[in-house]
Design a protein around this motif. Sequence first.
Motif, short mmCIF file in Angstrom:
data_model
loop_
_atom_site.label_atom_id
_atom_site.label_comp_id
_atom_site.label_asym_id
_atom_site.label_seq_id
_atom_site.Cartn_x
_atom_site.Cartn_y
_atom_site.Cartn_z
N GLN A 185 -12.19 0.85 -2.86
CA GLN A 185 -11.88 -0.54 -2.55
C GLN A 185 -12.90 -1.45 -3.22
O GLN A 185 -14.02 -1.04 -3.52
N TYR A 229 -5.86 -12.33 -6.34
CA TYR A 229 -7.17 -12.83 -5.96
C TYR A 229 -7.97 -13.31 -7.17
O TYR A 229 -8.66 -14.33 -7.11
N ALA A 267 -2.41 -7.40 -5.66
CA ALA A 267 -3.31 -8.20 -4.85
C ALA A 267 -4.57 -8.57 -5.64
O ALA A 267 -5.02 -9.72 -5.59
N ASN A 324 -11.99 -7.47 1.29
CA ASN A 324 -11.88 -6.14 0.70
C ASN A 324 -10.43 -5.91 0.31
O ASN A 324 -9.51 -6.32 1.03
N VAL A 325 -10.24 -5.24 -0.83
CA VAL A 325 -8.89 -4.92 -1.31
C VAL A 325 -8.94 -3.53 -1.94
O VAL A 325 -9.91 -3.18 -2.61
N TYR A 326 -7.90 -2.75 -1.68
CA TYR A 326 -7.84 -1.41 -2.27
C TYR A 326 -7.67 -1.51 -3.78
O TYR A 326 -6.88 -2.32 -4.27
N ASN A 378 -4.23 -1.48 -5.22
CA ASN A 378 -3.36 -2.63 -4.90
C ASN A 378 -3.52 -3.65 -6.03
O ASN A 378 -4.08 -4.73 -5.85
N HIS A 420 0.83 -1.20 0.00
CA HIS A 420 0.00 0.00 0.00
C HIS A 420 0.87 1.25 0.00
O HIS A 420 0.69 2.15 0.82
#
Length: 140
Positions: free
Chosen positions: A132, A112, A108, A100-102, A105, A26
């Motif tokens: 996000q 996923y 990531a 949850n993911v930014y 990012n 991040h």
Amino acid sequence: MIIREAEEQDLDKLIELWYEASLKAHDFIDPKYWEANKTTMRELYLPLSQNWVVGDCDGFVSMMGSEVNALFVSPGQQHKGLGTALVNWAKREEGTLTLNVYARNEKAIQFYEKMGFANIETSMDEVLNEKQFRMQWVKG
């Protein structure tokens, strides 16, 4: 790869791993945010979750039921299959996983998606003013 439940004596290692990995993953968020949240992570978030570690605390996943609250791998241990092993372990435990993911990012998100997660919702993290994604995996 052995995945085991985290123990009290692992917490300091997990906090350091979380902090170092958060700074790397991040880099668009002020590092002071992560520093300021070390205590909250140690005293609130990790104790409320079930935490599972791989290796000598080289990576961990924190879960509340089917919610993946955190998935981190030590920067020096990334790209060695630890994150994949943790996600596959969680998939065996639950029929559905959400997290949850930014949006910024990207690594990531790609990870996923490769693991079978799909974006089901977009929102804003009001504290950090960051978009996000809510991602979900459902057993096929």
